[in-house]
Design a protein around this motif. Structure first.
Motif, PDB file in Angstrom:
ATOM      1  N   LEU A 198       0.939  -1.132  -0.076  1.00  0.00           N
ATOM      2  CA  LEU A 198      -0.080  -0.060   0.039  1.00  0.00           C
ATOM      3  C   LEU A 198       0.848   1.140   0.046  1.00  0.00           C
ATOM      4  O   LEU A 198       1.995   1.228   0.539  1.00  0.00           O
ATOM      5  CB  LEU A 198      -0.963   0.108   1.145  1.00  0.00           C
ATOM      6  CG  LEU A 198      -1.856  -1.105   1.550  1.00  0.00           C
ATOM      7  CD1 LEU A 198      -2.597  -1.091   2.666  1.00  0.00           C
ATOM      8  CD2 LEU A 198      -2.768  -1.018   0.200  1.00  0.00           C
ATOM      9  N   ARG A 199       0.217   2.297  -0.291  1.00  0.00           N
ATOM     10  CA  ARG A 199       0.920   3.571  -0.621  1.00  0.00           C
ATOM     11  C   ARG A 199       0.070   4.678   0.004  1.00  0.00           C
ATOM     12  O   ARG A 199      -0.648   4.783  -0.537  1.00  0.00           O
ATOM     13  CB  ARG A 199       1.421   3.814  -1.919  1.00  0.00           C
ATOM     14  CG  ARG A 199       2.763   4.946  -1.989  1.00  0.00           C
ATOM     15  CD  ARG A 199       2.944   5.316  -3.339  1.00  0.00           C
ATOM     16  NE  ARG A 199       4.292   6.249  -3.401  1.00  0.00           N
ATOM     17  CZ  ARG A 199       4.492   6.655  -4.617  1.00  0.00           C
ATOM     18  NH1 ARG A 199       4.285   6.436  -5.886  1.00  0.00           N
ATOM     19  NH2 ARG A 199       5.187   7.845  -4.461  1.00  0.00           N
ATOM     20  N   CYS A 200       0.863   5.477   0.656  1.00  0.00           N
ATOM     21  CA  CYS A 200       0.015   6.717   1.233  1.00  0.00           C
ATOM     22  C   CYS A 200      -0.145   7.726   0.211  1.00  0.00           C
ATOM     23  O   CYS A 200       0.832   8.115  -0.625  1.00  0.00           O
ATOM     24  CB  CYS A 200       0.861   7.456   2.449  1.00  0.00           C
ATOM     25  SG  CYS A 200      -0.091   8.866   2.799  1.00  0.00           S
ATOM     26  N   ASN A 201      -1.197   8.253  -0.268  1.00  0.00           N
ATOM     27  CA  ASN A 201      -1.477   9.309  -1.291  1.00  0.00           C
ATOM     28  C   ASN A 201      -1.193  10.449  -0.935  1.00  0.00           C
ATOM     29  O   ASN A 201      -1.092  11.637  -1.930  1.00  0.00           O
ATOM     30  CB  ASN A 201      -3.104   9.270  -1.730  1.00  0.00           C
ATOM     31  CG  ASN A 201      -3.785   9.872  -0.573  1.00  0.00           C
ATOM     32  OD1 ASN A 201      -3.438   9.919   0.430  1.00  0.00           O
ATOM     33  ND2 ASN A 201      -5.186   9.662  -0.935  1.00  0.00           N
ATOM     34  N   ALA A 202      -0.747  11.025   0.304  1.00  0.00           N
ATOM     35  CA  ALA A 202      -0.298  12.119   0.653  1.00  0.00           C
ATOM     36  C   ALA A 202       1.185  12.394   0.836  1.00  0.00           C
ATOM     37  O   ALA A 202       1.875  13.067   0.373  1.00  0.00           O
ATOM     38  CB  ALA A 202      -0.851  12.436   2.365  1.00  0.00           C
TER      39      ALA A 202
END
Length: 527
Positions: free
Chosen positions: A155-159
């Motif tokens: 998963l990757r943080c969109n911020a």
């Protein structure tokens, strides 16, 4: 390099002669296969003539080299007299009976159709109760190297753009780190296949390609080199321990290193030097006071005597060790004094090689010598101590050796046997080396022959026959380290595959504390 002797059956030779005659009469050319067959026949003829010109070889030995006669040295095969039957003795316990075996994985299968206490489906009268479960031992097969593709969810943080990756399970990391393509177990298997089973790197690659997993020969070598790096600290510690052993078996066999260049080496027992080019694999079995055996190999330009010198160089024990070898001067160490014992199998072989010319005399010697080995077998079956074994051989074997010695001296005195004949040379060998051959009757712990290290060298010979040579000195050193560790582990009765996997997994700890990972210590800790 052409073989000295080539196997050409009579029918193939007759057909070749016909084709050569036909080609000569019709002015035709032979095929490439015929030229090769003709060349093999000429090389065999040339080698045979050279061997016959050498007075040191007998017809019996030449027939063995040509494959006409079996190479067996058993008296029952050599002599026409029937082998005398003897009472069957209790079979001694072999090493295989004590060897650690892989335990099967136990898988339990529940019975869902009928439960405990239910009515019997068959008779509808009785009740079902638990009894001893059924058992099936199933041995399955699989390809040596099986690829596994581990997909880790991320998963990757969109911020901030930070990644979060799923952790690999422990059983996966147990066989190598997260960036390692080939697991410890795969590397260990590659090393064992090469240096024990005798499968060259290219053949391992071909087998895997056949089974659907493409691995190149260079990749196999790279992985085997990593195994060598991991186990080397333990090998080095074994080398140091071998210096203080109480008994050594010593022998060597020829080998080839393609990149080896002649080197200037000191002549033994002299200040002079000379150019040396002969490559040998030297083997040593060092028996420690603790009862453990260490097997070491070295492939280099030099003989076994130079190898044992390096082992004895840092020896701290003042008591002279016992060294069992053949009578070659090149096998004798120069760094410290040893109790030199000589191999009786070599002395017996001197008589075996002339049995066709002196059948009655040699058969008598072989019968006498056979009693000596039967006495040795008796000491093993009775589990005698070193002192009791010595006394038993003094009582039963020493008179036999003295009888052979007196018999030979008598014939030389009476001149009934020519000293330069084949039998005369065999007798002279026995008389010249009598002290070393009979040392097992005068000193505790001395072995009767050198067969054990000769058998151990077959591991090297098997690899040499399949791979034919080492490419470089580095490759030879890698092979020596791994083969030594395999043989020592085998002598200790451990699972060498698991052992190599453990050494790679604990490489840092093994480097700091190699004594913890000696084969016999591994047996106590992990098996």
């Amino acid at each position: 390099m052409a073989k000295p002797f080539n196997d050409i059956d009579a029918q193939s030779l007759d057909d070749l002669i016909k084709r050569v005659i036909e080609a000569k009469e019709n002015n035709l050319a032979l095929s490439a296969d015929d030229y090769q067959l003709l060349l093999d026949a000429l090389l065999t003829l040339t080698t045979t003539q050279n061997k016959l010109a050498d007075h040191g070889i007998t017809v019996h030995k030449l027939r063995k080299l040509l494959g006409i006669e079996k190479s067996s040295e058993k008296q029952s095969d050599l002599c026409k007299a029937q082998k005398k039957t003897s009472k069957k003795s209790k079979k001694p316990k072999t090493q295989d009976e004590d060897f650690t075996q892989v335990k099967p994985v136990i898988i339990k299968h529940a019975l869902n159709e009928v439960n405990k206490g239910d009515s019997c489906p068959e008779c509808l009268k009785g009740k079902a109760y638990k009894v001893e479960p059924g058992s099936l031992l199933r041995i399955t097969g699989q390809t040596p190297f099986t690829p596994e593709q581990h997909i880790m969810e991320r998963l990757r943080c969109n911020a901030c753009g930070a990644y979060f990756t799923a952790n690999l399970p422990d059983e996966v990391l147990h066989d190598g780190n997260s960036h390692q393509k080939y697991g410890y177990s795969a590397r260990a298997l590659m090393a064992i296949y090469k240096y024990f089973a005798g499968l060259p790197f290219y053949r391992q690659g071909n087998i895997q390609k056949l089974l659907g997993v493409n691995i190149t020969a260079s990749t196999v070598f790279d992985q085997v080199e990593l195994v060598c790096d991991a186990i080397y600290p333990v090998y080095q510690h074994l080398f140091e321990l071998a210096g203080d052993a109480k008994h050594y078996y010593l022998d060597d066999t020829t080998h080839r290193i393609l990149d080896a260049k002649p080197v200037e080496k000191k002549v033994r027992n002299s200040e002079k030097t000379r150019l040396r080019s002969g490559v040998y694999t030297s083997g040593v079995i060092a028996s420690l006071k603790t009862g453990h055996d260490i097997v070491l190999f070295e492939t280099n330009i030099g003989h076994a005597g130079e190898f044992i010198d390096r082992i004895l160089y840092k020896r701290q024990v003042t008591v002279a060790p016992i060294l069992m070898s053949d009578a070659l001067a090149s096998n004798q160490p120069s760094t410290c004094e040893v109790e030199t014992s000589l191999c009786n199998s070599h002395a017996r072989r001197q008589f075996v090689d002339v049995i066709n010319h002196f059948p009655e005399e040699v058969e008598n010697i072989l019968t006498l010598y056979g009693e000596v080995w039967r006495n040795e077998q008796t000491t093993i079956e009775r589990e005698l101590t070193a002192r009791e074994r010595l006394e038993y051989h003094q009582q039963h074997s020493l008179p036999i050796l003295e009888a052979i010695k007196s018999w030979g001296e008598k014939h030389f005195t009476n001149e009934s046997i020519e000293e330069n004949s084949g039998l005369g040379k065999a007798i002279r060998y026995f008389l010249k080396h009598y002290d070393g051959l009979s040392l097992f009757c005068h000193h505790e712990g001395v072995k009767i022959d050198n067969n054990r290290i000769e058998s151990m060298l077959k591991i090297v010979v098997r690899d040499r026959k399949n791979a034919m040579f080492r490419k470089s000195l580095l490759g030879a050193n890698i092979g020596d380290v791994i083969t030594s560790m395999i043989a020592t582990g085998n002598e200790a009765g451990i699972n060498v595959f698991d052992y190599f996997t453990r050494l790679q997994r604990d490489a840092d700890d093994a480097k700091k504390h190699p004594e913890k990972y000696l084969p016999w210590n591994y047996l106590d800790q992990y098996q």
